[in-house]
Design a protein around this motif. Structure first.
Motif, mmCIF file in Angstrom:
data_model
loop_
_atom_site.group_PDB
_atom_site.id
_atom_site.type_symbol
_atom_site.label_atom_id
_atom_site.label_comp_id
_atom_site.label_asym_id
_atom_site.label_seq_id
_atom_site.Cartn_x
_atom_site.Cartn_y
_atom_site.Cartn_z
ATOM 1 N N PRO A 18 -2.645 -0.158 -11.549
ATOM 2 C CA PRO A 18 -1.875 0.895 -10.884
ATOM 3 C C PRO A 18 -0.496 0.423 -10.492
ATOM 4 C CG PRO A 18 -3.911 0.399 -9.685
ATOM 5 C CD PRO A 18 -3.950 -0.374 -10.949
ATOM 6 N N GLY A 19 -0.364 -0.881 -10.306
ATOM 7 C CA GLY A 19 0.936 -1.414 -9.954
ATOM 8 C C GLY A 19 1.946 -1.266 -11.050
ATOM 9 N N LEU A 20 1.456 -0.991 -12.222
ATOM 10 C CA LEU A 20 2.361 -0.819 -13.343
ATOM 11 C C LEU A 20 2.821 0.614 -13.459
ATOM 12 C CD1 LEU A 20 0.537 -3.129 -15.810
ATOM 13 C CD2 LEU A 20 2.759 -3.515 -14.757
ATOM 14 N N PHE A 21 2.249 1.458 -12.657
ATOM 15 C CA PHE A 21 2.733 2.820 -12.598
ATOM 16 C C PHE A 21 3.829 2.885 -11.567
ATOM 17 C CE2 PHE A 21 -0.304 4.493 -15.335
ATOM 18 C CZ PHE A 21 -1.548 3.979 -15.027
ATOM 19 N N ILE A 22 4.794 3.660 -11.841
ATOM 20 C CA ILE A 22 5.858 3.845 -10.873
ATOM 21 C C ILE A 22 5.935 5.310 -10.531
ATOM 22 C CG2 ILE A 22 8.313 3.681 -10.469
ATOM 23 C CD1 ILE A 22 8.288 1.341 -12.460
ATOM 24 N N MET A 23 5.759 5.566 -9.277
ATOM 25 C CA MET A 23 5.794 6.956 -8.842
ATOM 26 C C MET A 23 7.129 7.224 -8.180
ATOM 27 S SD MET A 23 3.115 8.981 -6.504
ATOM 28 C CE MET A 23 1.838 8.849 -7.715
ATOM 29 N N THR A 24 7.799 8.177 -8.679
ATOM 30 C CA THR A 24 9.096 8.544 -8.123
ATOM 31 C C THR A 24 9.107 10.041 -7.915
ATOM 32 O OG1 THR A 24 10.229 9.143 -10.146
ATOM 33 C CG2 THR A 24 10.061 6.795 -9.656
ATOM 34 N N PRO A 25 10.108 10.516 -7.232
ATOM 35 C CA PRO A 25 10.209 11.974 -7.084
ATOM 36 C C PRO A 25 10.255 12.670 -8.428
ATOM 37 C CG PRO A 25 11.673 10.886 -5.549
ATOM 38 C CD PRO A 25 11.123 9.814 -6.459
ATOM 39 N N ALA A 26 10.640 11.925 -9.446
ATOM 40 C CA ALA A 26 10.734 12.527 -10.764
ATOM 41 C C ALA A 26 9.396 12.535 -11.482
ATOM 42 C CB ALA A 26 11.760 11.771 -11.596
ATOM 43 N N GLY A 27 8.426 11.830 -10.939
ATOM 44 C CA GLY A 27 7.135 11.815 -11.576
ATOM 45 C C GLY A 27 6.549 10.421 -11.654
ATOM 46 N N VAL A 28 5.446 10.316 -12.352
ATOM 47 C CA VAL A 28 4.750 9.044 -12.474
ATOM 48 C C VAL A 28 4.944 8.517 -13.883
ATOM 49 C CG1 VAL A 28 2.533 7.908 -12.329
ATOM 50 C CG2 VAL A 28 3.050 9.837 -10.841
ATOM 51 N N PHE A 29 5.322 7.288 -13.988
ATOM 52 C CA PHE A 29 5.457 6.721 -15.320
ATOM 53 C C PHE A 29 5.262 5.232 -15.266
ATOM 54 C CE2 PHE A 29 9.788 5.281 -14.497
ATOM 55 C CZ PHE A 29 10.122 6.098 -13.443
ATOM 56 N N LEU A 30 5.289 4.632 -16.419
ATOM 57 C CA LEU A 30 5.003 3.205 -16.516
ATOM 58 C C LEU A 30 6.246 2.372 -16.383
ATOM 59 C CD1 LEU A 30 2.523 2.794 -19.437
ATOM 60 C CD2 LEU A 30 2.202 2.118 -17.074
ATOM 61 N N LYS B 43 8.944 2.716 0.116
ATOM 62 C CA LYS B 43 8.384 1.655 0.953
ATOM 63 C C LYS B 43 7.411 0.831 0.144
ATOM 64 C CE LYS B 43 8.116 2.759 5.846
ATOM 65 N NZ LYS B 43 7.211 3.140 6.926
ATOM 66 N N ARG B 44 7.532 -0.450 0.264
ATOM 67 C CA ARG B 44 6.563 -1.292 -0.407
ATOM 68 C C ARG B 44 5.298 -1.376 0.441
ATOM 69 N NH1 ARG B 44 9.405 -6.769 -1.261
ATOM 70 N NH2 ARG B 44 10.127 -6.292 0.833
ATOM 71 N N LYS C 71 12.455 -10.799 -0.645
ATOM 72 C CA LYS C 71 13.369 -9.716 -0.997
ATOM 73 C C LYS C 71 12.876 -9.083 -2.288
ATOM 74 C CE LYS C 71 17.316 -9.555 1.546
ATOM 75 N NZ LYS C 71 18.296 -8.478 1.748
ATOM 76 N N PRO C 72 12.830 -7.776 -2.299
ATOM 77 C CA PRO C 72 12.378 -7.139 -3.532
ATOM 78 C C PRO C 72 13.373 -7.345 -4.659
ATOM 79 C CG PRO C 72 13.165 -5.508 -2.003
ATOM 80 C CD PRO C 72 13.182 -6.827 -1.262
ATOM 81 N N SER C 73 12.866 -7.935 -5.718
ATOM 82 C CA SER C 73 13.705 -8.100 -6.895
ATOM 83 C C SER C 73 13.616 -6.846 -7.736
ATOM 84 C CB SER C 73 13.219 -9.301 -7.699
ATOM 85 O OG SER C 73 13.585 -9.162 -9.044
ATOM 86 N N PRO C 74 14.745 -6.236 -8.092
ATOM 87 C CA PRO C 74 14.706 -5.000 -8.871
ATOM 88 C C PRO C 74 13.915 -5.156 -10.156
ATOM 89 C CG PRO C 74 16.927 -5.437 -8.111
ATOM 90 C CD PRO C 74 16.100 -6.652 -7.762
ATOM 91 N N ALA C 75 14.141 -6.299 -10.826
ATOM 92 C CA ALA C 75 13.445 -6.504 -12.096
ATOM 93 C C ALA C 75 11.954 -6.617 -11.864
ATOM 94 C CB ALA C 75 13.973 -7.766 -12.778
ATOM 95 N N LEU C 76 11.627 -7.387 -10.828
ATOM 96 C CA LEU C 76 10.220 -7.598 -10.545
ATOM 97 C C LEU C 76 9.563 -6.307 -10.115
ATOM 98 C CD1 LEU C 76 8.049 -9.716 -10.390
ATOM 99 C CD2 LEU C 76 8.623 -10.067 -7.994
ATOM 100 N N GLU C 77 10.317 -5.541 -9.373
ATOM 101 C CA GLU C 77 9.755 -4.291 -8.882
ATOM 102 C C GLU C 77 9.354 -3.377 -10.024
ATOM 103 O OE1 GLU C 77 10.936 -2.187 -4.778
ATOM 104 O OE2 GLU C 77 12.527 -2.630 -6.140
ATOM 105 N N LYS C 78 10.119 -3.447 -11.080
ATOM 106 C CA LYS C 78 9.775 -2.579 -12.203
ATOM 107 C C LYS C 78 8.488 -3.046 -12.853
ATOM 108 C CE LYS C 78 14.007 -0.536 -13.879
ATOM 109 N NZ LYS C 78 14.829 -0.344 -15.076
ATOM 110 N N THR D 114 1.045 -4.319 -5.958
ATOM 111 C CA THR D 114 -0.258 -3.720 -6.218
ATOM 112 C C THR D 114 -0.212 -2.207 -6.260
ATOM 113 O OG1 THR D 114 -0.880 -3.744 -3.912
ATOM 114 C CG2 THR D 114 -1.517 -5.637 -5.236
ATOM 115 N N GLY D 115 0.883 -1.698 -6.738
ATOM 116 C CA GLY D 115 0.896 -0.293 -7.068
ATOM 117 C C GLY D 115 1.210 0.628 -5.925
ATOM 118 N N ALA D 116 2.373 0.549 -5.424
ATOM 119 C CA ALA D 116 2.761 1.435 -4.341
ATOM 120 C C ALA D 116 2.516 2.873 -4.740
ATOM 121 C CB ALA D 116 4.235 1.235 -4.007
#
Length: 276
Positions: free
Chosen positions: A172-184, A213-214, A256-263, A268-270
């Motif tokens: 699930p951590g590989l999913f990214i949920m944004t206001p625009a939707g859920v994607f990988l 928020k993480r 510190k959240p790394s942008p690259a890492l965050e992607k 664990t899947g915010a």
DNA sequence: TCTAACGTTTCA
DNA sequence: TGAAACGTTAGA
């Protein structure tokens, strides 16, 4: 800054006490704890009352756990659905999020916290594994009922529509949920050989538009610690500080959240249900 | 609506 | 640079 020596001693004692608590196979029965200095401390996050045994965190030791993800990897199909249809409605996003939520509950326990390297090993492993596995009943008990798991899979019925995705175990951590939707996360698609899958870049831009928020990783020692020290500044200033006990502050969140890492891996899947 | 807690800003 | 305060978000 530095904790007084008495505080350190207290904390050592607390740690000793907790070392037997953290790995307690039946911690859920403890609704209240009193530490050695007489402080009654309860986990601030009620969901953390449900602790997990170490075996729950050990992904690679269990093939059934891995195969579980094959069976429940249908969640990814929703992502494929999203990426295929840009005109998808917001309400559908919500529904998909809901379904993802259900699926993620079944998968998070054994895959939480995988780093990208582990993920790659994981995917390699799957290259040699079919999708025929039927998980033993005990494997289904990780926070999701048989009925729920089945109904989720049935509801989505997507493995045939998205053969790429149906057999792929996504954290699930590989999913990214944004206001625009859920994607990988894009890196996940690279790993899965799906980097060319359409619209990912477009959707990825949405990540940067909204701050999320993480969440606590739930696995590092501080996260697994379930007792507030009641001594640190965070505990003392809980009303005004709005901060978790310093000794329970997630190691991942300290970084510190790394942008690259965050992607690659939101902790664990915010945006999913982490602790339940 | 309340509580927990993350993120950001301010201050020493 | 770390601590404190505060705004804000997320979950119950």
């Amino acid at each position: 800054m530095s904790e007084p020596s008495s505080q350190l001693n207290i904390d050592k004692k607390l740690n000793l006490l907790e070392s037997s608590i953290v790995d307690d196979p039946l911690p859920a029965i403890h609704s209240e704890r009193r530490n050695k200095i007489g402080i009654i401390s309860e986990p601030l996050n009620k969901s953390l009352k449900k602790s997990r045994s170490l075996s729950n965190y050990s992904t690679f030791g269990s093939s059934s756990s891995v195969n579980d993800h094959l069976d429940k990897g249908v969640a990814l199909s929703n992502v494929g659905d999203l990426t295929l249809d840009k005109s998808i409605s917001t309400s559908k996003h919500k529904r998909i999020s809901h379904l993802l939520n259900k699926s993620s509950r079944a998968t998070e326990v054994s895959v939480d916290g995988l780093n990208s390297l582990q993920f790659m090993q994981y995917t390699d492993m799957f290259k040699g594994i079919g999708t025929e596995h039927v998980p033993p009943p005990t494997d289904l008990a990780n926070g999701i009922s048989d009925m729920e798991a089945v109904s989720t899979a049935e509801t989505m019925n997507l493995s045939s529509e998205f053969p790429y995705l149906g057999a792929f175990p996504f954290n699930p951590g590989l999913f990214i949920m944004t206001p625009a939707g859920v994607f990988l996360a894009e890196s996940a698609l690279h790993m899965a050989g799906l980097a060319e899958y359409p619209t990912q870049n477009e959707l990825a831009s949405a990540i940067n538009s909204g701050k999320k928020k993480r969440k606590r990783c739930g696995m590092c020692p501080p996260c697994r610690r379930r007792i507030n020290c009641e001594q640190c500044s965070s505990c003392r200033n809980r009303k005004t500080g709005h901060q978790i006990c310093k000794f329970r502050k997630c190691e991942e969140l300290k970084k510190k959240p790394s942008p690259a890492l965050e992607k690659v891996m939101l902790p664990t899947g915010a945006a999913f249900r982490w602790f339940q």
